[in-house]
Design a protein around this motif. Structure first.
Motif, PDB file in Angstrom:
ATOM      1  N   SER A  98       0.840  -1.200   0.000  1.00  0.00           N
ATOM      2  CA  SER A  98       0.000   0.000   0.000  1.00  0.00           C
ATOM      3  C   SER A  98       0.873   1.247   0.000  1.00  0.00           C
ATOM      4  CB  SER A  98      -0.870  -0.023   1.272  1.00  0.00           C
ATOM      5  OG  SER A  98      -1.378   1.259   1.580  1.00  0.00           O
ATOM      6  N   ILE A  99       0.369   2.290  -0.645  1.00  0.00           N
ATOM      7  CA  ILE A  99       0.988   3.614  -0.514  1.00  0.00           C
ATOM      8  C   ILE A  99      -0.102   4.614  -0.137  1.00  0.00           C
ATOM      9  CG2 ILE A  99       2.328   5.460  -1.593  1.00  0.00           C
ATOM     10  CD1 ILE A  99       3.268   3.495  -3.722  1.00  0.00           C
ATOM     11  N   ILE A 100       0.135   5.366   0.928  1.00  0.00           N
ATOM     12  CA  ILE A 100      -0.690   6.540   1.218  1.00  0.00           C
ATOM     13  C   ILE A 100      -0.027   7.690   0.457  1.00  0.00           C
ATOM     14  CG2 ILE A 100      -1.652   8.038   3.006  1.00  0.00           C
ATOM     15  CD1 ILE A 100      -1.468   5.661   4.948  1.00  0.00           C
ATOM     16  N   LYS A 101      -0.733   8.218  -0.546  1.00  0.00           N
ATOM     17  CA  LYS A 101      -0.142   9.114  -1.541  1.00  0.00           C
ATOM     18  C   LYS A 101      -0.023  10.559  -1.027  1.00  0.00           C
ATOM     19  CE  LYS A 101      -1.709   6.355  -5.531  1.00  0.00           C
ATOM     20  NZ  LYS A 101      -2.409   6.410  -6.855  1.00  0.00           N
ATOM     21  N   PRO A 102       0.726  11.407  -1.764  1.00  0.00           N
ATOM     22  CA  PRO A 102       0.994  12.770  -1.279  1.00  0.00           C
ATOM     23  C   PRO A 102      -0.242  13.615  -0.992  1.00  0.00           C
ATOM     24  CG  PRO A 102       2.519  12.231  -3.038  1.00  0.00           C
ATOM     25  CD  PRO A 102       1.524  11.101  -2.980  1.00  0.00           C
ATOM     26  N   ASP A 103      -1.334  13.421  -1.734  1.00  0.00           N
ATOM     27  CA  ASP A 103      -2.529  14.238  -1.451  1.00  0.00           C
ATOM     28  C   ASP A 103      -3.084  13.915  -0.068  1.00  0.00           C
ATOM     29  OD1 ASP A 103      -3.550  11.669  -2.872  1.00  0.00           O
ATOM     30  OD2 ASP A 103      -5.360  12.492  -1.970  1.00  0.00           O
ATOM     31  N   LEU A 114      -7.117  -8.597  -2.485  1.00  0.00           N
ATOM     32  CA  LEU A 114      -8.477  -8.276  -2.911  1.00  0.00           C
ATOM     33  C   LEU A 114      -9.200  -7.424  -1.871  1.00  0.00           C
ATOM     34  CD1 LEU A 114     -10.485  -8.743  -5.199  1.00  0.00           C
ATOM     35  CD2 LEU A 114     -11.312 -10.764  -3.979  1.00  0.00           C
ATOM     36  N   LYS A 115      -8.988  -7.767  -0.612  1.00  0.00           N
ATOM     37  CA  LYS A 115      -9.665  -7.020   0.458  1.00  0.00           C
ATOM     38  C   LYS A 115      -9.260  -5.546   0.427  1.00  0.00           C
ATOM     39  CE  LYS A 115     -10.662  -8.957   4.430  1.00  0.00           C
ATOM     40  NZ  LYS A 115     -10.438  -9.609   5.733  1.00  0.00           N
ATOM     41  N   TYR A 116      -7.966  -5.296   0.225  1.00  0.00           N
ATOM     42  CA  TYR A 116      -7.534  -3.890   0.203  1.00  0.00           C
ATOM     43  C   TYR A 116      -8.081  -3.170  -1.025  1.00  0.00           C
ATOM     44  CZ  TYR A 116      -4.670   0.245   1.014  1.00  0.00           C
ATOM     45  OH  TYR A 116      -4.247   1.539   1.241  1.00  0.00           O
ATOM     46  N   HIS A 153      -2.565   3.698  -3.039  1.00  0.00           N
ATOM     47  CA  HIS A 153      -2.242   2.630  -3.993  1.00  0.00           C
ATOM     48  C   HIS A 153      -2.405   1.301  -3.288  1.00  0.00           C
ATOM     49  CE1 HIS A 153      -0.059   0.034  -6.795  1.00  0.00           C
ATOM     50  NE2 HIS A 153       0.456  -0.514  -5.712  1.00  0.00           N
ATOM     51  N   GLY A 154      -2.861   0.291  -4.031  1.00  0.00           N
ATOM     52  CA  GLY A 154      -2.855  -1.078  -3.531  1.00  0.00           C
ATOM     53  C   GLY A 154      -2.518  -2.029  -4.664  1.00  0.00           C
ATOM     54  N   SER A 155      -1.738  -3.057  -4.369  1.00  0.00           N
ATOM     55  CA  SER A 155      -1.330  -4.021  -5.398  1.00  0.00           C
ATOM     56  C   SER A 155      -2.560  -4.676  -6.025  1.00  0.00           C
ATOM     57  CB  SER A 155      -0.465  -5.123  -4.784  1.00  0.00           C
ATOM     58  OG  SER A 155       0.590  -4.568  -4.044  1.00  0.00           O
ATOM     59  N   GLU A 212       1.355 -11.549  -7.209  1.00  0.00           N
ATOM     60  CA  GLU A 212       2.677 -11.476  -7.840  1.00  0.00           C
ATOM     61  C   GLU A 212       3.199 -10.040  -7.806  1.00  0.00           C
ATOM     62  OE1 GLU A 212      -0.159 -12.772  -9.630  1.00  0.00           O
ATOM     63  OE2 GLU A 212       0.304 -14.591  -8.504  1.00  0.00           O
ATOM     64  N   THR A 213       2.334  -9.078  -8.158  1.00  0.00           N
ATOM     65  CA  THR A 213       2.779  -7.684  -8.146  1.00  0.00           C
ATOM     66  C   THR A 213       3.016  -7.219  -6.712  1.00  0.00           C
ATOM     67  OG1 THR A 213       0.458  -7.132  -8.541  1.00  0.00           O
ATOM     68  CG2 THR A 213       1.951  -6.787 -10.354  1.00  0.00           C
ATOM     69  N   ALA A 214       2.230  -7.709  -5.767  1.00  0.00           N
ATOM     70  CA  ALA A 214       2.442  -7.344  -4.358  1.00  0.00           C
ATOM     71  C   ALA A 214       3.856  -7.714  -3.923  1.00  0.00           C
ATOM     72  CB  ALA A 214       1.410  -8.033  -3.463  1.00  0.00           C
ATOM     73  N   ALA A 215       4.289  -8.911  -4.266  1.00  0.00           N
ATOM     74  CA  ALA A 215       5.623  -9.362  -3.863  1.00  0.00           C
ATOM     75  C   ALA A 215       6.712  -8.471  -4.474  1.00  0.00           C
ATOM     76  CB  ALA A 215       5.828 -10.819  -4.282  1.00  0.00           C
ATOM     77  N   ILE A 216       6.538  -8.108  -5.731  1.00  0.00           N
ATOM     78  CA  ILE A 216       7.525  -7.252  -6.410  1.00  0.00           C
ATOM     79  C   ILE A 216       7.541  -5.858  -5.782  1.00  0.00           C
ATOM     80  CG2 ILE A 216       8.033  -6.073  -8.612  1.00  0.00           C
ATOM     81  CD1 ILE A 216       6.796  -8.659  -9.979  1.00  0.00           C
ATOM     82  N   GLU A 217       6.348  -5.321  -5.519  1.00  0.00           N
ATOM     83  CA  GLU A 217       6.248  -3.965  -4.971  1.00  0.00           C
ATOM     84  C   GLU A 217       6.794  -3.904  -3.538  1.00  0.00           C
ATOM     85  OE1 GLU A 217       2.404  -2.698  -7.742  1.00  0.00           O
ATOM     86  OE2 GLU A 217       2.102  -2.963  -5.583  1.00  0.00           O
ATOM     87  N   ILE A 218       6.483  -4.917  -2.733  1.00  0.00           N
ATOM     88  CA  ILE A 218       7.015  -4.959  -1.360  1.00  0.00           C
ATOM     89  C   ILE A 218       8.538  -4.977  -1.406  1.00  0.00           C
ATOM     90  CG2 ILE A 218       7.254  -6.422   0.695  1.00  0.00           C
ATOM     91  CD1 ILE A 218       4.251  -7.253   0.200  1.00  0.00           C
TER      92      ILE A 218
END
Ligand code: GDP
Ligand code: MG
Length: 140
Positions: free
Chosen positions: A8-13, A84-86, A117-119, A123-129
């Motif tokens: 997850s990313i809490i974005k600048p806004d 999925l939950k996020y 942002h949420g994965s 597969e993308t979650a693992a890469i992003e983490i």
């Protein structure tokens, strides 16, 4: 059900409006555990790498500018069906189309400045983490 992790990313806004706690309250209320978290200023290179899949899209430049415009909070969330939950509690990319009570419906400013942002898959979650956290920074 499978215990998963998502990124997850809490974005600048959202950080600009002091919404880190409000977003985290919605995350925790949904039963997701914040097992890694840090406030960073993303570099241009980090943002371009992170959003490389969108490189050809007309909004790519704007997206990189936005993501580097202020602090973000990067997070690892853990729980049953976390990916999925996020996505469900985030709501649709465009806040005007997001379901009531979702993070984006409640807090987002626009389709670009949409607070989180949420994965989109395990597969993308693992890469992003792995792009933002080393193993000892995640405590389950
Ligand atoms: P997400 O998975 O719901 O975050 O959406 P996407 O993966 O499709 O897009 C990534 C991010 O790019 C979004 O969260 C927005 O911040 C941004 N974005 C997507 N579509 C648009 C658009 O049409 N205009 C602008 N300015 N930004 C967009
Ligand atoms: Mg996406």
């Amino acid at each position: 059900m499978a215990i998963e992790r998502t990124f997850s990313i809490i974005k600048p806004d959202a950080t600009a409006r002091n919404l880190t706690g409000a977003v985290n309250a919605l995350i925790e209320k949904a039963g997701l555990r914040i097992v890694g978290q840090k406030r960073i200023r993303m570099t241009r290179e980090q943002a371009e790498t992170f959003y490389a899949v969108h490189k050809a899209r007309p909004f790519f430049g704007e997206l990189v500018e936005f993501m580097t415009s202020g602090p973000v909070v990067v997070q690892v969330l853990e729980g049953e069906n976390a990916v999925l939950k996020y996505r469900e509690i985030m709501g649709a990319t465009d806040p005007s189309k997001a379901a009531d009570g979702t993070i984006r419906k409640v807090h987002a400013k626009s389709i670009g400045e949409n607070s989180v942002h949420g994965s989109d898959a395990q597969e993308t979650a693992a890469i992003e983490i792995a792009q933002f956290f080393s193993g000892n920074e995640i405590v389950g």
